[in-house]
Enzyme design. Structure first.
Site, PDB file in Angstrom:
ATOM      1  N   HIS A  52       0.795  -1.234   0.000  1.00 38.89           N
ATOM      2  CA  HIS A  52       0.000   0.000   0.000  1.00 38.89           C
ATOM      3  C   HIS A  52       0.830   1.288   0.000  1.00 38.89           C
ATOM      4  CE1 HIS A  52      -3.420  -2.483   0.139  1.00 38.89           C
ATOM      5  NE2 HIS A  52      -3.577  -2.616   1.429  1.00 38.89           N
ATOM      6  N   HIS A  64      -9.679   1.864   0.679  1.00 36.23           N
ATOM      7  CA  HIS A  64      -9.555   0.742   1.613  1.00 36.23           C
ATOM      8  C   HIS A  64     -10.614   0.769   2.711  1.00 36.23           C
ATOM      9  CE1 HIS A  64      -7.510  -2.502   3.725  1.00 36.23           C
ATOM     10  NE2 HIS A  64      -6.574  -2.530   2.807  1.00 36.23           N
ATOM     11  N   GLU A 122     -11.306  -3.875  -2.690  1.00 34.94           N
ATOM     12  CA  GLU A 122     -10.385  -2.858  -3.205  1.00 34.94           C
ATOM     13  C   GLU A 122     -10.216  -3.058  -4.712  1.00 34.94           C
ATOM     14  OE1 GLU A 122      -6.791  -3.447  -0.612  1.00 34.94           O
ATOM     15  OE2 GLU A 122      -8.266  -4.632   0.447  1.00 34.94           O
TER      16      GLU A 122
HETATM   17  C1  GLA Z   1      -4.853  -5.332   2.300  1.00 35.21           C
HETATM   18  C2  GLA Z   1      -4.093  -6.572   2.208  1.00 35.21           C
HETATM   19  C3  GLA Z   1      -4.245  -7.370   3.445  1.00 35.21           C
HETATM   20  C4  GLA Z   1      -3.938  -6.554   4.660  1.00 35.21           C
HETATM   21  C5  GLA Z   1      -4.780  -5.316   4.668  1.00 35.21           C
HETATM   22  C6  GLA Z   1      -4.421  -4.425   5.811  1.00 35.21           C
HETATM   23  O1  GLA Z   1      -6.140  -5.449   1.944  1.00 35.21           O
HETATM   24  O2  GLA Z   1      -4.400  -7.347   1.077  1.00 35.21           O
HETATM   25  O3  GLA Z   1      -3.385  -8.466   3.391  1.00 35.21           O
HETATM   26  O4  GLA Z   1      -2.599  -6.213   4.679  1.00 35.21           O
HETATM   27  O5  GLA Z   1      -4.623  -4.621   3.485  1.00 35.21           O
HETATM   28  O6  GLA Z   1      -4.416  -5.072   7.017  1.00 35.21           O
END
Ligand code: GLA
Length: 382
Positions: free
Chosen positions: A136, A210, A347
């Site tokens: 991210h 997110h 997402e």
């Molecule tokens: C994303 C990732 C997950 C996790 C979340 C945050 O969606 O795919 O594996 O890291 O973010 O906790």
């Protein structure tokens, strides 16, 4: 006789005209964007909170820190408005610890393997913030910066523009990247997100949102009763670091098959390699689509409240993350403890690790090109 008729018609027309006018005024009054102060970062930078309300009373609160949606109130089947996203009551919660609750994600949503990629023969090293990988956008991604916000006109609803210029080299990525994201809460009960970006050097971009949803609005201890449909015949299997192996695997005959609605809980703990590796659903599905038209990616139904969430996108993929890492250590809004699988994320995105996977759709952005993607979350109840 004729004269009486004419008078009657004129009176009726005026009443209709007045009624339409009043309705339009009422719609306008309900539709609004309001601003208030929401606190300060440790260095004194002020953070603002904007409240967007549509004509039907759906309300979304967005703060300038991370472009984070801190609350989203939508009606259940009885018209009861409740908050359907996870998060904190105040800014401090988000500064202390957050698994990206409600945030805008960039420059690169999802993972980049071994925290590096090569572009035009040059290797770019990124910060490692997820084992050996970058997740991210790095240590200080777009979820941790303060965006410039401005209410903008929308044809049908309330809209907020968020802009941010990410400097050349920020978190290891090349190019000055100018990003504009517009959140529109329209009167069709849709939250529309338009992302655009331009660069002055070749770079990679993959922006997403997110938000963690729980359509039961906290009425249940977890999300396992939500029924999910995903418009995807394939997904991208991952290794133990959750980096795609490059394979596009058919979902048919596996617990990853959501082509017919299935509850999150039905198979999430099955003894299937991919579920064991990721601790549940935390994968990118390859959407069934041709080109990059705005098309249906997912539909979620929560039977106790009747709430329905539909996700459409121009993107080729969607990460369905079932909140497997929530472990009860976070106490969120209203003192609610977020236990394992309390919320889920959808997402929309390009596939994880695309900069290192030549067979995946490209995430490269060059000067003169415009990155432009749209995602729509639609709220209803049945
Ligand atoms: C994303 C990732 C997950 C996790 C979340 C945050 O969606 O795919 O594996 O890291 O973010 O906790």
């Amino acid at each position: 006789m004729m004269r009486t008729l004419n008078i009657c018609m004129a009176v009726t027309l005026s009443i209709v005209w007045l009624a339409i006018g009043a309705q339009a005024r009422e719609t306008k009054q309900k539709m609004k964007t309001e601003k208030q102060a929401f606190g300060k970062l440790p260095d004194g930078t002020p953070v603002d909170l904007y409240t967007l309300t549509n004509a039907n009373g759906i309300e979304m609160k967005v703060m300038t820190y991370g472009g984070i949606v801190i609350s989203l109130k939508t009606p259940d089947r009885n018209g009861k408005l409740e908050d359907i996203v996870l998060g904190y009551d105040n800014l401090q919660g988000y500064l202390d610890k957050t698994p990206y609750f409600g945030a805008l994600i960039g420059r690169y949503g999802n993972r980049i393997g071994k925290a590096r990629f090569t572009l035009n023969g040059k290797t770019y090293q990124l910060p490692k913030n997820d084992g050996e990988n970058t997740l991210h956008g790095g240590l200080k991604g777009f979820d941790k910066v303060v965006w410039t916000a401005k209410p903008v006109k929308a044809k049908d609803g309330a809209a907020l523009e968020l802009t941010y210029v990410s400097k050349d080299g920020e978190e290891g990525f090349p190019g000055n990247l100018s990003v504009r994201v517009v959140y529109t809460l329209n009167n069709k009960n849709e939250w529309r997100i338009d992302y655009t970006a331009t660069t002055d050097k070749d770079t990679v971009v993959n922006l997403t949102q997110h938000s963690y949803f729980n359509l039961a609005a906290g009425g249940a201890a977890n999300n396992l009763g939500h029924e999910i449909y995903l418009n995807a015949d394939r997904f991208t299997p991952v290794d133990k670091g959750l980096i795609p192996t490059g394979e596009l695997r058919a979902v048919k005959g596996t617990p990853m098959d959501f082509t017919k609605p299935m509850t999150i809980g039905a198979h999430i703990d099955d003894n299937y390699d991919q579920l064991q590796l990721a601790g549940g659903y935390d994968h990118n599905w390859v959407l069934n689509k041709k080109g990059n038209s705005l098309s249906l990616a997912a539909r979620v139904y929560e039977p106790t409240t009747g709430r329905v969430l539909e996700v459409s996108t121009t993107e080729p993929g969607i990460q369905f993350y079932a909140g497997n890492f929530l472990d009860g250590t976070i106490t969120g809004k209203g003192g609610k403890v977020y236990v394992k699988r309390y919320g889920f994320c959808l997402e929309t995105q390009h596939f994880p690790d695309s900069p290192n996977q030549p067979s995946f759709p490209s995430t490269t952005l060059k000067p003169g090109q415009k990155y432009a993607t749209t995602t729509v979350y639609k709220f209803s109840a049945k």
